[in-house]
Scaffold this motif. Structure first.
Motif, PDB file in Angstrom:
ATOM      1  N   MET A 344       1.155  -1.474  -0.266  1.00 13.56           N
ATOM      2  CA  MET A 344      -0.304   0.180   0.250  1.00 13.56           C
ATOM      3  C   MET A 344       1.239   1.609   0.001  1.00 13.56           C
ATOM      4  O   MET A 344       1.592   1.132   1.000  1.00 13.56           O
ATOM      5  CB  MET A 344      -0.843  -0.549   1.284  1.00 13.56           C
ATOM      6  N   VAL A 345       0.913   1.936  -0.877  1.00 16.84           N
ATOM      7  CA  VAL A 345       1.186   3.385  -1.325  1.00 16.84           C
ATOM      8  C   VAL A 345       0.077   4.750   0.013  1.00 16.84           C
ATOM      9  O   VAL A 345      -0.669   4.645  -1.019  1.00 16.84           O
ATOM     10  CB  VAL A 345       1.862   3.908  -2.294  1.00 16.84           C
ATOM     11  N   LEU A 346       0.789   5.494   0.768  1.00 13.90           N
ATOM     12  CA  LEU A 346       0.178   6.158   1.697  1.00 13.90           C
ATOM     13  C   LEU A 346       0.829   7.644   1.447  1.00 13.90           C
ATOM     14  O   LEU A 346       2.429   7.622   1.485  1.00 13.90           O
ATOM     15  CB  LEU A 346      -0.410   6.103   2.693  1.00 13.90           C
ATOM     16  N   THR A 347       0.173   8.971   1.631  1.00  9.81           N
ATOM     17  CA  THR A 347       0.197   9.800   2.167  1.00  9.81           C
ATOM     18  C   THR A 347       0.865   9.325   3.661  1.00  9.81           C
ATOM     19  O   THR A 347      -0.499   9.333   4.105  1.00  9.81           O
ATOM     20  CB  THR A 347      -0.383  10.991   1.363  1.00  9.81           C
ATOM     21  N   LEU A 348       1.424   9.830   4.660  1.00  5.28           N
ATOM     22  CA  LEU A 348       1.215  11.608   5.986  1.00  5.28           C
ATOM     23  C   LEU A 348       1.040  11.935   5.522  1.00  5.28           C
ATOM     24  O   LEU A 348       2.197  13.163   5.516  1.00  5.28           O
ATOM     25  CB  LEU A 348       2.707  10.443   6.800  1.00  5.28           C
ATOM     26  N   GLU A 349      -0.036  13.124   5.785  1.00  7.73           N
ATOM     27  CA  GLU A 349      -0.705  14.505   5.541  1.00  7.73           C
ATOM     28  C   GLU A 349      -0.950  14.649   6.902  1.00  7.73           C
ATOM     29  O   GLU A 349      -1.868  15.259   7.223  1.00  7.73           O
ATOM     30  CB  GLU A 349      -1.356  14.717   4.609  1.00  7.73           C
ATOM     31  N   PRO A 350       0.198  15.543   7.932  1.00  6.92           N
ATOM     32  CA  PRO A 350      -0.257  15.376   9.202  1.00  6.92           C
ATOM     33  C   PRO A 350      -0.876  17.095   9.286  1.00  6.92           C
ATOM     34  O   PRO A 350       0.430  17.844   8.721  1.00  6.92           O
ATOM     35  CB  PRO A 350       0.702  14.709  10.321  1.00  6.92           C
ATOM     36  N   GLY A 351      -2.118  17.971   9.879  1.00 10.83           N
ATOM     37  CA  GLY A 351      -2.232  19.007   9.685  1.00 10.83           C
ATOM     38  C   GLY A 351      -2.940  19.757  10.780  1.00 10.83           C
ATOM     39  O   GLY A 351      -3.833  18.686  11.196  1.00 10.83           O
ATOM     40  N   MET A 352      -2.229  21.069  11.287  1.00  5.77           N
ATOM     41  CA  MET A 352      -3.472  21.802  12.294  1.00  5.77           C
ATOM     42  C   MET A 352      -3.171  22.810  12.560  1.00  5.77           C
ATOM     43  O   MET A 352      -2.561  23.597  11.726  1.00  5.77           O
ATOM     44  CB  MET A 352      -1.693  21.299  13.451  1.00  5.77           C
ATOM     45  N   ASN A 353      -4.480  23.784  13.051  1.00  6.18           N
ATOM     46  CA  ASN A 353      -4.581  24.940  12.976  1.00  6.18           C
ATOM     47  C   ASN A 353      -3.997  25.184  14.316  1.00  6.18           C
ATOM     48  O   ASN A 353      -4.250  25.071  15.202  1.00  6.18           O
ATOM     49  CB  ASN A 353      -6.623  25.941  13.047  1.00  6.18           C
ATOM     50  N   TYR A 354      -2.887  26.197  14.397  1.00 11.50           N
ATOM     51  CA  TYR A 354      -2.282  26.413  15.222  1.00 11.50           C
ATOM     52  C   TYR A 354      -2.053  27.879  16.347  1.00 11.50           C
ATOM     53  O   TYR A 354      -2.392  27.639  17.039  1.00 11.50           O
ATOM     54  CB  TYR A 354      -0.538  26.232  14.781  1.00 11.50           C
ATOM     55  N   ALA A 355      -2.953  28.714  15.142  1.00 12.92           N
ATOM     56  CA  ALA A 355      -3.789  30.020  15.337  1.00 12.92           C
ATOM     57  C   ALA A 355      -4.183  30.161  14.866  1.00 12.92           C
ATOM     58  O   ALA A 355      -4.857  29.721  14.050  1.00 12.92           O
ATOM     59  CB  ALA A 355      -2.283  30.312  15.688  1.00 12.92           C
ATOM     60  N   GLY A 357      -6.080  31.102  11.628  1.00 11.16           N
ATOM     61  CA  GLY A 357      -6.362  31.562  10.664  1.00 11.16           C
ATOM     62  C   GLY A 357      -5.055  31.590  10.464  1.00 11.16           C
ATOM     63  O   GLY A 357      -4.598  31.531   8.710  1.00 11.16           O
ATOM     64  N   LYS A 358      -4.777  30.742  10.792  1.00 11.02           N
ATOM     65  CA  LYS A 358      -3.035  29.578  10.943  1.00 11.02           C
ATOM     66  C   LYS A 358      -3.378  28.294  11.108  1.00 11.02           C
ATOM     67  O   LYS A 358      -3.422  27.889  11.671  1.00 11.02           O
ATOM     68  CB  LYS A 358      -1.586  30.370  11.814  1.00 11.02           C
ATOM     69  N   GLN A 359      -2.552  27.481  10.237  1.00 11.92           N
ATOM     70  CA  GLN A 359      -2.871  26.529   9.661  1.00 11.92           C
ATOM     71  C   GLN A 359      -0.946  25.599   9.477  1.00 11.92           C
ATOM     72  O   GLN A 359      -0.500  26.549   8.723  1.00 11.92           O
ATOM     73  CB  GLN A 359      -3.181  25.859   8.102  1.00 11.92           C
ATOM     74  N   MET A 360      -0.619  24.909   9.851  1.00  6.55           N
ATOM     75  CA  MET A 360       0.896  24.069   9.386  1.00  6.55           C
ATOM     76  C   MET A 360       0.254  22.579   8.683  1.00  6.55           C
ATOM     77  O   MET A 360      -0.737  22.215   9.802  1.00  6.55           O
ATOM     78  CB  MET A 360       1.969  23.907  10.501  1.00  6.55           C
ATOM     79  N   VAL A 361       0.735  22.443   7.558  1.00  4.38           N
ATOM     80  CA  VAL A 361       0.434  20.944   7.200  1.00  4.38           C
ATOM     81  C   VAL A 361       1.779  20.835   6.222  1.00  4.38           C
ATOM     82  O   VAL A 361       2.943  21.269   6.269  1.00  4.38           O
ATOM     83  CB  VAL A 361      -0.258  20.976   5.726  1.00  4.38           C
ATOM     84  N   HIS A 362       2.581  19.262   6.602  1.00  5.69           N
ATOM     85  CA  HIS A 362       2.925  18.864   6.217  1.00  5.69           C
ATOM     86  C   HIS A 362       2.862  17.462   5.389  1.00  5.69           C
ATOM     87  O   HIS A 362       1.976  16.590   6.342  1.00  5.69           O
ATOM     88  CB  HIS A 362       4.287  18.805   7.818  1.00  5.69           C
ATOM     89  N   GLU A 363       3.657  16.790   4.461  1.00  5.53           N
ATOM     90  CA  GLU A 363       2.945  15.791   3.514  1.00  5.53           C
ATOM     91  C   GLU A 363       4.120  14.805   3.324  1.00  5.53           C
ATOM     92  O   GLU A 363       5.174  15.717   2.292  1.00  5.53           O
ATOM     93  CB  GLU A 363       2.466  15.755   3.041  1.00  5.53           C
ATOM     94  N   GLU A 364       4.499  13.524   3.774  1.00  5.74           N
ATOM     95  CA  GLU A 364       5.415  12.385   3.316  1.00  5.74           C
ATOM     96  C   GLU A 364       4.442  11.410   3.252  1.00  5.74           C
ATOM     97  O   GLU A 364       3.285  10.887   2.718  1.00  5.74           O
ATOM     98  CB  GLU A 364       6.442  12.063   4.037  1.00  5.74           C
ATOM     99  N   ASN A 365       5.444  10.444   1.402  1.00  9.78           N
ATOM    100  CA  ASN A 365       5.303   9.337   0.711  1.00  9.78           C
ATOM    101  C   ASN A 365       5.955   8.385   1.201  1.00  9.78           C
ATOM    102  O   ASN A 365       6.684   8.528   1.744  1.00  9.78           O
ATOM    103  CB  ASN A 365       5.277  10.105  -0.349  1.00  9.78           C
ATOM    104  N   ILE A 366       4.597   7.191   1.769  1.00  8.77           N
ATOM    105  CA  ILE A 366       5.707   6.199   2.161  1.00  8.77           C
ATOM    106  C   ILE A 366       4.854   4.678   1.006  1.00  8.77           C
ATOM    107  O   ILE A 366       4.527   5.227   0.726  1.00  8.77           O
ATOM    108  CB  ILE A 366       5.153   5.595   3.869  1.00  8.77           C
ATOM    109  N   VAL A 367       5.215   3.385   1.175  1.00  4.92           N
ATOM    110  CA  VAL A 367       5.303   1.626   1.446  1.00  4.92           C
ATOM    111  C   VAL A 367       4.812   1.402   2.759  1.00  4.92           C
ATOM    112  O   VAL A 367       6.184   1.699   3.200  1.00  4.92           O
ATOM    113  CB  VAL A 367       5.752   1.537  -0.031  1.00  4.92           C
ATOM    114  N   ILE A 368       3.478   0.799   2.513  1.00  7.34           N
ATOM    115  CA  ILE A 368       3.685  -0.344   4.088  1.00  7.34           C
ATOM    116  C   ILE A 368       4.344  -1.987   3.690  1.00  7.34           C
ATOM    117  O   ILE A 368       4.577  -2.479   2.082  1.00  7.34           O
ATOM    118  CB  ILE A 368       2.340  -0.791   4.002  1.00  7.34           C
ATOM    119  N   THR A 369       6.005  -2.137   4.120  1.00  2.47           N
ATOM    120  CA  THR A 369       6.497  -3.346   3.469  1.00  2.47           C
ATOM    121  C   THR A 369       5.854  -4.184   3.925  1.00  2.47           C
ATOM    122  O   THR A 369       5.026  -4.781   5.131  1.00  2.47           O
ATOM    123  CB  THR A 369       7.689  -3.163   3.834  1.00  2.47           C
ATOM    124  N   GLU A 370       7.030  -5.346   4.808  1.00  2.00           N
ATOM    125  CA  GLU A 370       6.447  -7.009   5.282  1.00  2.00           C
ATOM    126  C   GLU A 370       6.445  -6.331   6.556  1.00  2.00           C
ATOM    127  O   GLU A 370       5.932  -7.721   6.848  1.00  2.00           O
ATOM    128  CB  GLU A 370       7.414  -8.270   4.584  1.00  2.00           C
TER     129      GLU A 370
END
Length: 388
Positions: A344-355, A357-370
């Motif tokens: 399975m190929v997935l993104t990790l995309e945690p995002g938060m409203n930290y104030a 009118g202000k967001q922070m979002v970060h995203e990476e791509n991964i693959v599930i292995t055995e």
């Protein structure tokens, strides 16, 4: 420089995909499956063309319970389809509003052996017909079998990627990473979001991307409040935060990740929000292993964001599937609970409203292995990069 992954797939790849579907069809008591959208037609046939951007003509692919798929397509696509592993190609002179392939399609379906009297089609969640609704209703009247929804089953089948698919995703992630790495060399105050993204697109194409259909940007004083709009003509100023999120394509497979930069300076609050989303991807990666679920990934990431003081998350999920489409099932939510499986190929995309009118979002791509997961992207820096 690493040699790029080979383009296209072997015939064996399509045979394996079709065999998996035919096993599913026997389980679901289906005599055939009808596909009408570009990703599904391409997945089972190998028919890969930019002509899908023209909405005038419908295209159909039938997978019977045994043997190869059957293409029912406009005449203009016959030569291209003949270059795939499909050899039963039936065409009509399109466009033909009076009967745009429906009679030809109904005849092809009705001539197949009928054991269960059921034909599968992707009618449900996260799917669409890509044909006029009136034509679909006419098709249901013309065929002797019942047409039933198998959207979830097709999503599930495509969720687990083959090694060849994973290599294509790995390559477009490498290309995208290389272009992201160049941004601090040219981005500066006084440039607009659009100007920065234009150069970014050029760099991705130079690195080997075929196209870059998805590039969004958001910026603002020490923060941004939107991650699905832009780029705009807004000019970057001292103290601004900039996010660029992109989905680039090579050989039909997407990357999908973002990067953040501050210009001149950033507040401690913004730097802390960046660290929190970075740490959330670490915890999400640790939870991404066979036997866990997408909800386990969600809980691992959201717990970090909550502890960091997240005021909420406007996105609705914090990651998703990735492949032939920019976003695929499943979604990382509190209730999705999709079982994680190798491939399975997935993104990790945690995002938060930290104030407000202000967001922070970060995203990476991964693959599930055995035994866990593997990064497909080169991770972002653990601290927010300040462009002076």
């Amino acid at each position: 420089m690493a040699s790029p992954a080979a383009r296209g797939f072997t015939t064996e790849e399509f045979e394996n995909r079709t065999a998996r579907l035919q096993a599913l069809m026997r389980e679901k008591e289906l005599d055939a499956v009808l596909f009408t959208t570009e990703p599904n037609v391409r997945y089972f046939s190998g028919f890969f063309t930019q002509f899908w951007h023209s909405p005038t003509r419908p295209w159909f692919l039938i997978v019977p319970t045994s043997g190869k798929p059957i293409a029912v397509i406009p005449e203009i696509g016959a030569t291209g389809m003949a270059a795939t592993w499909v050899d039963d190609i039936r065409t009509w002179a399109a466009p033909c509003p009076e009967d745009d392939g429906i009679s030809l399609l109904a005849a092809a379906l009705d001539e197949l052996p009928r054991k269960f009297g059921r034909i599968g089609a992707t009618l449900g969640i996260e799917s669409h017909l890509r044909m006029p609704v009136n034509n679909f209703l006419h098709l249901r009247e013309k065929v002797a079998s019942e047409i039933v929804d198998i959207a979830l089953e097709i999503h599930d089948l495509r969720t687990v990627k083959s090694p060849a698919e994973i290599e294509k995703t790995r390559e477009i992630c490498r290309i995208t990473n290389n272009a992201f790495d160049l941004i601090p060399n040219y981005a500066k105050t006084g440039m607009s979001e659009r100007e920065i993204c234009k150069q970014f697109r050029i760099d991705m194409l130079r690195e080997g991307a075929d196209e870059c259909p998805y590039i969004i940007a958001g910026s603002g004083p020490d923060g941004y409040d939107s991650i699905i709009m832009g780029p705009t003509d807004r000019v970057i100023e001292h103290g601004d935060l900039l996010i660029i999120d992109t989905g680039a394509v090579r050989d039909g497979y997407f990357s999908d990740f973002d990067r953040n930069w501050a210009f001149g300076d950033a507040s401690e609050q913004t730097k802390a929000a960046y660290r929190a989303t970075y740490e959330a991807t670490t915890k999400g990666f640790e939870a991404a292993k066979p036997g866990n679920t997408t909800t386990d990934i969600y809980n691992a990431m959201w717990s970090v964001l909550e502890e960091a003081g997240a005021l909420g998350n406007d996105v609705g999920r914090i990651g998703h599937g990735l492949g032939m489409e920019l976003t695929e099932r499943p979604s990382h939510t509190a209730t999705d609970n999709t079982l994680l499986r190798p491939g399975m190929v997935l993104t990790l995309e945690p995002g938060m409203n930290y104030a407000p009118g202000k967001q922070m979002v970060h995203e990476e791509n991964i693959v599930i292995t055995e035994d866990g997961a593997e990064w497909l992207t080169r991770r972002a820096a653990p601290e927010l990069i300040i462009i002076k």
